[in-house]
Scaffold this active site. Structure first.
Site, short mmCIF file in Angstrom:
data_model
loop_
_atom_site.label_atom_id
_atom_site.label_comp_id
_atom_site.label_asym_id
_atom_site.label_seq_id
_atom_site.Cartn_x
_atom_site.Cartn_y
_atom_site.Cartn_z
CG ASP A 202 -2.22 0.85 0.83
OD1 ASP A 202 -2.17 1.63 -0.14
OD2 ASP A 202 -3.22 0.77 1.55
C1 BGC Z 1 -4.97 3.29 -0.09
C2 BGC Z 1 -5.17 2.26 -1.16
C3 BGC Z 1 -5.06 2.92 -2.50
C4 BGC Z 1 -3.70 3.58 -2.60
C5 BGC Z 1 -3.45 4.23 -3.95
C6 BGC Z 1 -3.71 4.10 -0.29
O1 BGC Z 1 -3.62 5.16 0.58
O2 BGC Z 1 -4.96 2.64 1.17
O3 BGC Z 1 -6.39 1.62 -1.00
O4 BGC Z 1 -5.24 1.98 -3.52
O5 BGC Z 1 -3.61 4.57 -1.61
O6 BGC Z 1 -4.24 5.30 -4.14
#
Ligand code: BGC
Length: 747
Positions: free
Chosen positions: A282
């Site tokens: 993530d």
């Molecule tokens: C979120 C994800 C997301 C990623 C990219 C993160 O902060 O937890 O779910 O896909 O950002 O935007």
């Protein structure tokens, strides 16, 4: 040597062997890996956000393009549109080995056309529509240059304080598995390689939804049994649906950050489940292991993450900065790097990007999807299906307010959501944040269906979240002048979503005060509630006769809501998550254990498992939702009172009759209880459902099949087993049903 290499590369590219479908992608990936330098390999594991958009804290660099040209970036996120993706892909294609980049984006509930937020869509219990919604989202996103969506979020969420409940399928594992599969099938369509299919991403692996206190990014502490039984199955379902990628999660699980969790990533995902795609971290989660206190520095963090099976580094730069040194120091074996690179290259091959890196950059396709009427029509339909009728009490006339006649009425539309535009998107619609002109407001939707004999009044009344009551006077004036009031309240779209945990789930600002003032006019009120999570609105439930939970429905919100208000569509949505009475009941979910001291009823407080100041039951249970008509479910029969563990099959049948005044749909739900187990078992577990349409007065028999596989669970040794013994089966129209039968699972 250098020259030979160049020749090989030239042959390689000229023959375009990556474009040939018949060559095994594994073989293709291996041959490319043999040509790659360590730097180039590490580049494939590195993902940057664009400098135009971001979904996290931006870490800009002014030499991104140089890095792309050097083959140091394998993927980018938040690059939106064919023009921008083409521009960057052209730079990637100047790299030594001409390896294309993958472009990823959070396409969570629609793209150019937005659909209800995922929790709302789940309330439709309509898997075909959920799949179609993802299909359309993928088609639109692919036409705008995207190869990959970071969806679906398949985290089970039993805590509505957690803002990300809006992004998933709610509290139930069985429903969560089916919705996960539907969404993945929708996103990936006929398979990667088709120009309208994007890679799906099952996230967040794992147990992110169980953050302590519902506070986003917080720790998770749970038994391995619970993890396997409740939180992992939707991820397993995702693998079964052939999901291309996984994203790990920010939280630690029992002390080990998910990003460095070898047990879940290597042993379970890539081992037991034999997942062949790749895992992206993530946003920054590799670097965040330093703050977790699990890694000393970014060198240590990169080492722990790659060894544990995180293949691609989203935005932390730990891989970029440390993997080379880690390999040179002998801390990370090159085979681990190669494995991660291979997983990523295989997906690029499957997407057929080597054949044509610009195949998703087609301006014509982009235009076709820009204002696609068919997609909007579907958005309206799935919007209707997602609405849940919570209450529709008969008035003194004997009939409920809803559905409302559009004739001969003065209707006052009051509240901060009536004329709202982008608020209907809800959280996670980053592609077109300022696209307000295309959104059908509630005002427009209602107005367009109103007969000429009727009059519409409007007052905003108050804002969503401040103390300003200056609009009350006007709202009360409009209410007094009306025959009926439609009041639209709720939470702002930036109150549910990532980093949007709330400790107080009541209506924000002075909205409840406005409701109380409007109520004093003694006019009939229909309340619309706009939100991404279960809110707490006890006063409204106790006083307002008709309540529709409209969530955030997307581009066509106003039309969908008007269709339900005026009865063009008879609501059939069912809650995919329990609605608590107070925050103090959280976490609250229907499939809890019985405990050694279960309360006899809501009033039993005599040394039983209960609150002395509150009932145990939720305000609205899982699976609940009304219709304008009534259904009677009866006559539960089982084909046998025994089910053999080996090849057995049991059929449960019920009769259902539409006894009310409208045609309508009902979601008939089947729950099972295992009465005695080697570990204690939930009081009820959803194991099947069917959504059926019945004309007014029509009856049908429905049958459900139960097999031993439906009764399996994890024992304390984390073995997935069947156990002989007594079971109860319940069928009804919510988790509260009492219509039941009994059978034995036998050897
Ligand atoms: C979120 C994800 C997301 C990623 C990219 C993160 O902060 O937890 O779910 O896909 O950002 O935007």
């Amino acid at each position: 040597m250098k020259k030979t290499l160049q020749i090989i590369i030239a042959i390689f590219i000229c023959l375009n062997i990556f474009g040939q479908k018949k060559i095994n992608p594994e073989v293709q990936a291996d041959s490319l890996i043999r040509l790659m330098t360590l730097d180039e390999k590490i580049g494939q594991l590195n993902q940057y956000t664009s400098d135009w958009e971001a979904t996290g804290k931006i870490t800009t660099e002014n030499d991104k393009e140089i890095q792309i040209r050097q083959g140091k970036v394998g993927s980018m996120l938040n690059v939106i549109g064919t023009e921008k993706t083409r521009k960057l892909q052209e730079i990637a294609m100047q790299s030594r080995l001409h390896i294309p980049m993958i472009f990823g984006l959070d396409v969570i509930h629609g793209f150019r056309t937005t659909f209800p937020v995922p929790l709302a869509e789940t309330a439709s219990w309509d898997l075909a529509s959920i799949e179609k919604s993802a299909r359309i989202a993928a088609t639109e996103a692919a036409a705008f240059g995207e190869h990959w969506t970071f969806a679906p979020m398949v985290d089970i969420a039993r805590d509505p304080r957690w803002g990300r409940v809006m992004e998933g399928a709610g509290e139930d594992t069985y429903l969560g598995c089916l919705v996960a599969k539907a969404r993945i099938n929708g996103f990936q369509g006929k398979g990667l390689g088709n120009v309208d299919a994007v890679m799906a991403c099952a996230k967040h692996f794992a147990a992110y939804g169980a953050a302590i206190g519902g506070r986003d990014y917080n720790s998770v502490d749970m038994s391995l049994r619970q993890l396997n039984e409740t939180y992992l199955p939707p991820f397993k379902a995702a693998v079964e649906a052939n999901v291309a990628t996984f994203m790990n999660s920010f939280n630690d699980i029992n002390g080990i950050p998910a990003t460095a969790n070898k047990y879940i990533q290597r042993d379970i995902l890539k081992g037991q489940w034999n997942f062949k795609g790749f895992v992206v971290s993530d946003w920054g989660s590799i670097g965040e292991m330093i703050a977790h206190g699990y890694a000393k520095n970014s060198y240590d963090a990169a080492m722990k993450a790659i060894i544990a099976g995180s293949d691609m580094d989203m935005e932390s730069r730990c891989y970029r900065d440390n993997l080379k040194q880690l390999v040179q120091d002998g801390k990370v074996d090159i085979s681990i790097i190669d494995e991660a690179v291979k997983r990523i290259l295989i997906k690029k091959i499957e997407l057929r990007l080597f054949q044509d890196p610009y195949r998703f950059c087609n301006l014509e396709r982009e235009k076709q999807q820009t204002n696609n009427a068919e997609n909007r029509k579907f958005a309206r339909e799935i919007g209707e299906k997602s609405i849940v009728l919570l209450k529709n009490d008969p008035q003194t006339s004997g009939t409920p307010i809803l559905p409302l006649s559009s004739k001969n009425k003065t209707i006052a539309l009051i509240g901060p959501f009536i004329k709202a535009t982008i608020a209907n998107h809800g959280f996670w619609s980053i592609a077109f944040p300022d696209d307000s002109a295309r959104i059908i407001t509630q005002y427009q939707g209602i107005k367009s269906q109103l007969d000429k004999s009727s009059t519409l009044l409007y007052s905003m009344g108050c804002n969503v979240n401040d103390n300003n009551k200056t609009g009350f006077e006007d709202a009360i004036k409009m209410a007094k002048a009306a025959d009926v009031i439609i009041l639209s309240l709720g939470e702002a779209p930036n109150m549910s979503g990532e980093a949007k945990s709330r400790s107080n789930l009541q209506l924000p600002g002075v909205q409840e005060e406005l409701l109380k003032e409007i109520y004093k006019t003694e006019k009939p009120i229909v309340l619309l509630l706009n939100a991404g999570r279960p809110l707490i609105f006890n006063w409204a439930v106790d006083h307002v006769p008709s309540i529709l939970y409209t969530w955030w429905l997307g581009t066509e919100a106003g039309n969908s809501i008007a269709d339900v208000i005026f009865g063009k569509y008879n609501p059939a949505g069912k809650l995919p998550i329990s609605f608590p009475r107070t925050e103090g009941q959280i976490p609250i979910y229907y499939n809890h254990f019985n405990t050694g001291r279960p309360a006899k009823d809501e009033n039993d407080k005599n040394y039983v498992s209960a609150y002395i100041d509150l009932q145990n039951s939720p305000r609205f249970p899982f699976g609940y939702g009304l219709s304008y008509t009534d259904f009677n479910i009866s006559n539960l029969k089982l084909s046998s009172d025994q089910l053999s563990i080996n090849e057995g099959k049991l059929t449960a049948t019920i009769d259902i009759k539409n006894t009310g005044n409208y045609d309508g749909e009902e979601v008939v739900q089947l729950y099972i209880r295992d009465l005695v187990g080697c570990v204690v078992r939930p009081v009820k577990e959803l194991k099947g459902f069917q959504k059926i349409f019945l004309r007014k007065g029509e009856s049908k028999s429905l049958s459900f099949t139960i097999t031993p596989a439906d009764l399996k669970f994890y024992n304390d040794q984390i073995k997935y087993i069947n156990e002989t013994g007594d079971y109860e089966i319940f069928i009804g129209n919510s988790s509260n049903t009492n219509l039941k039968g009994n059978f034995k699972l036998t050897l």
